[in-house]
Write a protein that holds these residues in place. Sequence first.
Motif, PDB file in Angstrom:
ATOM      1  N   CYS A 290     -11.640 -11.681 -13.841  1.00 10.02           N
ATOM      2  CA  CYS A 290     -12.031 -11.039 -15.090  1.00 10.02           C
ATOM      3  C   CYS A 290     -13.142 -10.019 -14.837  1.00 10.02           C
ATOM      4  N   PRO A 291     -12.774  -8.752 -14.740  1.00  5.65           N
ATOM      5  CA  PRO A 291     -13.808  -7.732 -14.563  1.00  5.65           C
ATOM      6  C   PRO A 291     -14.539  -7.463 -15.870  1.00  5.65           C
ATOM      7  N   GLY A 292     -15.795  -7.082 -15.726  1.00  8.84           N
ATOM      8  CA  GLY A 292     -16.599  -6.651 -16.862  1.00  8.84           C
ATOM      9  C   GLY A 292     -16.649  -5.134 -16.877  1.00  8.84           C
ATOM     10  N   SER A 293     -17.835  -4.576 -16.848  1.00  7.57           N
ATOM     11  CA  SER A 293     -18.006  -3.121 -16.879  1.00  7.57           C
ATOM     12  C   SER A 293     -17.826  -2.545 -15.483  1.00  7.57           C
TER      13      SER A 293
ATOM     14  N   GLU B 145     -16.003  -3.330  -5.886  1.00  7.15           N
ATOM     15  CA  GLU B 145     -16.619  -4.642  -6.061  1.00  7.15           C
ATOM     16  C   GLU B 145     -15.636  -5.633  -6.661  1.00  7.15           C
ATOM     17  N   LEU B 146     -14.765  -5.170  -7.518  1.00  9.49           N
ATOM     18  CA  LEU B 146     -13.676  -5.991  -8.035  1.00  9.49           C
ATOM     19  C   LEU B 146     -12.663  -6.251  -6.926  1.00  9.49           C
ATOM     20  N   ALA B 147     -12.352  -5.216  -6.170  1.00 11.02           N
ATOM     21  CA  ALA B 147     -11.367  -5.335  -5.086  1.00 11.02           C
ATOM     22  C   ALA B 147     -11.790  -6.350  -4.035  1.00 11.02           C
ATOM     23  N   TYR B 148     -13.087  -6.454  -3.760  1.00  7.32           N
ATOM     24  CA  TYR B 148     -13.561  -7.420  -2.767  1.00  7.32           C
ATOM     25  C   TYR B 148     -13.171  -8.849  -3.152  1.00  7.32           C
ATOM     26  N   LEU B 149     -13.328  -9.191  -4.425  1.00  8.95           N
ATOM     27  CA  LEU B 149     -12.974 -10.541  -4.861  1.00  8.95           C
ATOM     28  C   LEU B 149     -11.465 -10.743  -4.793  1.00  8.95           C
ATOM     29  N   VAL B 150     -10.706  -9.760  -5.239  1.00  5.07           N
ATOM     30  CA  VAL B 150      -9.246  -9.883  -5.197  1.00  5.07           C
ATOM     31  C   VAL B 150      -8.771 -10.034  -3.748  1.00  5.07           C
ATOM     32  N   ALA B 151      -9.335  -9.250  -2.839  1.00  2.84           N
ATOM     33  CA  ALA B 151      -8.961  -9.347  -1.421  1.00  2.84           C
ATOM     34  C   ALA B 151      -9.289 -10.734  -0.868  1.00  2.84           C
TER      35      ALA B 151
END
Length: 141
Positions: free
Chosen positions: A64-67, A109-115
């Motif tokens: 769940c991404p925020g801003s 920063e979102l991509a890091y978690l998904v990866a």
Amino acid sequence: MSREALPHLKRSGGGRIINILASTVYQPIPNLALSGVTRMGVVAFAKSLADEVGRDGILVNNVCPGSILTERMLSNVTSRATELGISVDEALAQRATETAVGRVGEPRELAYLVAFLASSRSSYITGTTLLVDGGLVRSVL
């Protein structure tokens, strides 16, 4: 999409399903009831599916991404700036103050978690929902 992917994931011995939702799962936005209800449905679906396919080596999680500074967020901020009669930079600065870290996030920063969730290092994480929001959401759960 999950239904279509599952037979292939099972045949290959496992895999990952990662749903991208929004921080509104934890902190709804006024006048977006349908969006909130739909996203909570995905959270419940992912939790159930994780239980059903975990023994097949398939892990299911939600992010769940925020801003996060994407084109869509920039479009929303631009519209908001126009409504308020302020510059886009001022509107972005206002958005940044809503987070604990005092800034908006970058897509990487979102991509890091998904990866990470897609990697073998997340082998014991399934059925969960994770925020990438810089502390935007104030919920304790």
